[in-house]
Design an enzyme around this catalytic site. Sequence first.
Site, PDB file in Angstrom:
ATOM      1  N   LEU A   6       0.869  -1.178   0.000  1.00  0.00           N
ATOM      2  CA  LEU A   6       0.000   0.000   0.000  1.00  0.00           C
ATOM      3  C   LEU A   6       0.898   1.218   0.000  1.00  0.00           C
ATOM      4  O   LEU A   6       1.749   1.390   0.893  1.00  0.00           O
ATOM      5  CB  LEU A   6      -0.894   0.001   1.240  1.00  0.00           C
ATOM      6  CG  LEU A   6      -1.666   1.293   1.541  1.00  0.00           C
ATOM      7  CD1 LEU A   6      -2.623   1.648   0.397  1.00  0.00           C
ATOM      8  CD2 LEU A   6      -2.425   1.172   2.869  1.00  0.00           C
ATOM      9  N   ILE A   7       0.759   2.088  -0.996  1.00  0.00           N
ATOM     10  CA  ILE A   7       1.569   3.298  -1.077  1.00  0.00           C
ATOM     11  C   ILE A   7       0.665   4.502  -1.293  1.00  0.00           C
ATOM     12  O   ILE A   7      -0.258   4.456  -2.111  1.00  0.00           O
ATOM     13  CB  ILE A   7       2.639   3.191  -2.195  1.00  0.00           C
ATOM     14  CG1 ILE A   7       3.413   4.519  -2.336  1.00  0.00           C
ATOM     15  CG2 ILE A   7       2.039   2.773  -3.518  1.00  0.00           C
ATOM     16  CD1 ILE A   7       4.628   4.424  -3.244  1.00  0.00           C
ATOM     17  N   SER A  12       1.643  11.642  -8.837  1.00  0.00           N
ATOM     18  CA  SER A  12       2.759  12.175  -9.615  1.00  0.00           C
ATOM     19  C   SER A  12       4.043  11.976  -8.835  1.00  0.00           C
ATOM     20  O   SER A  12       4.048  11.443  -7.715  1.00  0.00           O
ATOM     21  CB  SER A  12       2.550  13.671  -9.915  1.00  0.00           C
ATOM     22  OG  SER A  12       2.543  14.421  -8.703  1.00  0.00           O
ATOM     23  N   SER A 138      12.324  13.510   4.677  1.00  0.00           N
ATOM     24  CA  SER A 138      13.035  14.551   3.933  1.00  0.00           C
ATOM     25  C   SER A 138      14.344  14.842   4.635  1.00  0.00           C
ATOM     26  O   SER A 138      14.483  14.577   5.844  1.00  0.00           O
ATOM     27  CB  SER A 138      12.179  15.830   3.876  1.00  0.00           C
ATOM     28  OG  SER A 138      12.923  16.928   3.394  1.00  0.00           O
ATOM     29  N   TYR A 151       6.932  22.747   7.925  1.00  0.00           N
ATOM     30  CA  TYR A 151       7.251  21.538   7.156  1.00  0.00           C
ATOM     31  C   TYR A 151       8.324  20.720   7.867  1.00  0.00           C
ATOM     32  O   TYR A 151       8.151  19.521   8.108  1.00  0.00           O
ATOM     33  CB  TYR A 151       7.706  21.916   5.753  1.00  0.00           C
ATOM     34  CG  TYR A 151       8.145  20.738   4.915  1.00  0.00           C
ATOM     35  CD1 TYR A 151       7.206  19.883   4.351  1.00  0.00           C
ATOM     36  CD2 TYR A 151       9.501  20.481   4.681  1.00  0.00           C
ATOM     37  CE1 TYR A 151       7.600  18.797   3.581  1.00  0.00           C
ATOM     38  CE2 TYR A 151       9.897  19.407   3.922  1.00  0.00           C
ATOM     39  CZ  TYR A 151       8.956  18.563   3.374  1.00  0.00           C
ATOM     40  OH  TYR A 151       9.352  17.487   2.619  1.00  0.00           O
TER      41      TYR A 151
END
Length: 306
Positions: A6-7, A12, A138, A151
């Site tokens: 499951l992703i 995009s 990140s 963020y």
Amino acid sequence: MTDVALITGTSSGMGMHAAVHLAQRGLRVVATMRDPRGADRLHAAAEAAGVTLDVRALDVVDHAASAELVAAIVAEYGSIDVLVNNAGRGMVASAEQLSMEQIRDQLEVNYLAPVNLTKLVLPGMRQRGRGTILTVTSVGGAVGQPFADAYCGSKFAVEGFMQSLAVRFGVWVGVIEPAAVASDFVANAERPGAGGSGPYAPLLDAYLKRSSGSFASAQTAESAGAAIADAVSSDTTRWGLSHLAIGVGYALMTVAFIACRSYLRDAGEERWSAWALPFAVFGSALFPILTGMEFASLAAAETNGD
């Protein structure tokens, strides 16, 4: 039996390519996005690669919908063996330019949604004695960055959760920390205060102007997606890779601070310029040391069969 992955966030970018690469590796992939009507690029990429994907709707901040989806996948396929928390959202602004609602939005998408999905798949993985949970964070989850207050805060949070997750029972938990990737992510990031007035406006506008080309020439989304798929199938990836990301982060921050010297000078803030050179020297020295230690650590681990 074919493993089921499951992703999230596959409309995009690297999520789309990761879904395709996982399918090419023989997994049955359930690829989610908020609106499957926008899945044209995903379907085209899958067709070009000769694979089939099960595309489903999911807004990751809807926890009830997430629970329903996980239950439906298990009912249809029997299990969820791999979870890739890829969906994320960016926001470029200083804390003063953000409302608490906007800050909570970052936490909902980048932190609470992966936490919720992880909690939903963990019981089944634990009971079967196997499973993989990979979260795309990140470099901003290892090193803070200018105008990414909310963020980076959300990425630090999800890094801490995943690193602290005391999972054994044959369940592998990891993160992957991309730096700059040429994708739609930056274009889709919210930019409160950009182009407006106020004390941060000239700094933010200069930052956006001078950094606009860096993502266009960055790592491709396709190669980043392949790296995600590689991490899912790797048996040597370990938390030490965070040190590599920190090294990369310091190198990026060195560049950012050197560039920031000119931004701030343009804005008349000469008092900060003295920080640029020592930080550049420190970051440049630390980067090869950290990455060299990391590569040595991984080589030793592989040699010793850890």
